[in-house]
Design a protein around this motif. Structure first.
Motif, short mmCIF file in Angstrom:
data_model
loop_
_atom_site.label_atom_id
_atom_site.label_comp_id
_atom_site.label_asym_id
_atom_site.label_seq_id
_atom_site.Cartn_x
_atom_site.Cartn_y
_atom_site.Cartn_z
N UNK A 225 -5.87 -21.46 19.79
CA UNK A 225 -5.22 -21.48 21.11
C UNK A 225 -3.82 -20.89 21.03
N UNK A 226 -3.07 -21.29 20.02
CA UNK A 226 -1.69 -20.82 19.90
C UNK A 226 -1.64 -19.33 19.58
N UNK A 227 -2.56 -18.89 18.72
CA UNK A 227 -2.61 -17.46 18.40
C UNK A 227 -2.94 -16.66 19.65
N UNK A 228 -3.95 -17.07 20.38
CA UNK A 228 -4.45 -16.32 21.52
C UNK A 228 -3.49 -16.38 22.71
N UNK A 229 -2.88 -17.53 22.94
CA UNK A 229 -2.11 -17.75 24.16
C UNK A 229 -0.61 -17.55 24.00
N UNK A 230 -0.11 -17.60 22.77
CA UNK A 230 1.34 -17.55 22.61
C UNK A 230 1.79 -16.45 21.64
N UNK A 231 0.96 -15.44 21.45
CA UNK A 231 1.29 -14.34 20.56
C UNK A 231 1.33 -13.01 21.29
N UNK A 232 0.44 -12.85 22.30
CA UNK A 232 0.26 -11.56 22.96
C UNK A 232 0.60 -11.62 24.45
N UNK A 233 1.04 -10.48 24.95
CA UNK A 233 1.01 -10.22 26.39
C UNK A 233 -0.36 -9.59 26.68
N UNK A 234 -0.99 -10.00 27.78
CA UNK A 234 -2.29 -9.42 28.16
C UNK A 234 -2.15 -8.64 29.46
N UNK A 235 -2.75 -7.46 29.48
CA UNK A 235 -2.80 -6.63 30.68
C UNK A 235 -4.27 -6.40 31.00
N UNK A 236 -4.66 -6.71 32.24
CA UNK A 236 -6.06 -6.65 32.63
C UNK A 236 -6.20 -5.81 33.89
N UNK A 237 -6.33 -4.49 33.74
CA UNK A 237 -6.42 -3.61 34.92
C UNK A 237 -7.73 -3.81 35.68
N UNK A 238 -7.70 -3.47 36.96
CA UNK A 238 -8.86 -3.63 37.82
C UNK A 238 -9.16 -2.31 38.52
#
Length: 274
Positions: free
Chosen positions: A102-115
């Motif tokens: 959870x910490x790796x996935x949620x607190x390590x990266x910025x996520x960009x999800x284009x539509x």
């Protein structure tokens, strides 16, 4: 010890307690989501969704970025519709950061999800490039550590978009996609790639990924590391990996295993552009 000394020590302990409580709260809660609706010229890109981790602030270091391309069910409709599936849904539903994953996935990266409204992501490369330029100029993100991944139609997009602007991405992870959008395999030959596809996929033929892998191997003169599951992949020692998993209940779903494995995120972080 004087009353003043006791009082000062008491105040100091309170400060320490609330400071540690704030730190724990920052590291244990979900980050912030934004949905941006914006039409890009000469494209079907009509916006994107953005996730900033809880540790993101004005003084934080620049963050690595995962660009996620959704499958066909996320095409059309509202921009935030993609939160109904796969990695975006995982981000939305993870409320507290209680595990290392959870910490790796949620607190390590910025996520960009284009539509996109319709069509294919690889038909919208100039718009995606413009979107990335805007994000780089606005947010604390590291342009040397931009990673691209997508599933199904987003897997097509990952192959195609990366082949058209390989200079943008430090590594790519195409999942159960075909390579019809690839215009130049040589442009992919130097990229770190982790491809995943189920051999019994009944939606997108496994042969498409197998063919792309073979062409890149021939150009790079380096074989992909082969694994039968995401967890079994030797991600620490290989730049290119091809995982052929099996999901008898959902043959097309090669992505759940990827996005729920710590090795996937650690493998990404091995790479950055020069």
């Amino acid at each position: 010890m004087s009353i003043l000394s006791v009082l000062l020590r008491y105040i100091f302990c309170i400060i320490l307690f609330f400071g540690s409580l704030h730190t724990f709260s920052q590291e244990s809660r979900q980050g912030t989501f934004y949905t941006v609706e914006k039409m890009y010229p000469d494209s079907r890109l009509d916006g994107y969704n953005l996730y900033l981790p809880p540790s993101y602030d004005a003084d934080s270091s620049d963050f690595p970025v995962i660009v996620f391309l959704q499958g066909g069910l996320g095409v059309g409709g509202e921009v935030d519709i993609i939160f109904n599936w796969a990695l975006p849904r995982i981000l939305k539903e993870t409320q507290t950061l209680t595990t290392d994953l959870d910490r790796m996935r949620m607190n390590t990266f910025v996520y960009v999800m284009p539509h996109i409204q319709k069509g294919q992501f690889y038909e919208n490369v100039p718009a995606i490039s413009q979107m990335l330029d805007e994000l780089i100029s606005t947010y604390r993100i590291d342009p040397r550590r931009i990673y691209l991944t997508g599933l199904s139609r987003g897997g097509h997009g990952t192959w195609g978009v990366a082949s058209k602007m390989p200079e943008r991405f430090a590594a790519i992870v195409p999942i159960c996609g075909d390579q019809q959008g690839v215009t130049d395999y040589q442009s992919l030959a130097e990229l770190p790639i982790w491809a995943a596809h189920n051999p019994k996929d009944n939606i997108v033929k496994y042969d498409y990924t197998q063919s792309a892998v073979a062409k890149i191997e021939a150009l790079s003169k380096t074989n992909f590391h082969q694994s039968k599951s995401i967890a079994a992949a030797d991600w620490e020692n290989h730049k290119r990996i091809f995982t052929s998993s099996s999901n008898p209940k959902k043959p097309h779903d090669a992505w759940t295993e990827v996005y729920n494995d710590m090795g996937f995120y650690r493998w990404l972080l091995r790479f950055q552009k020069e």
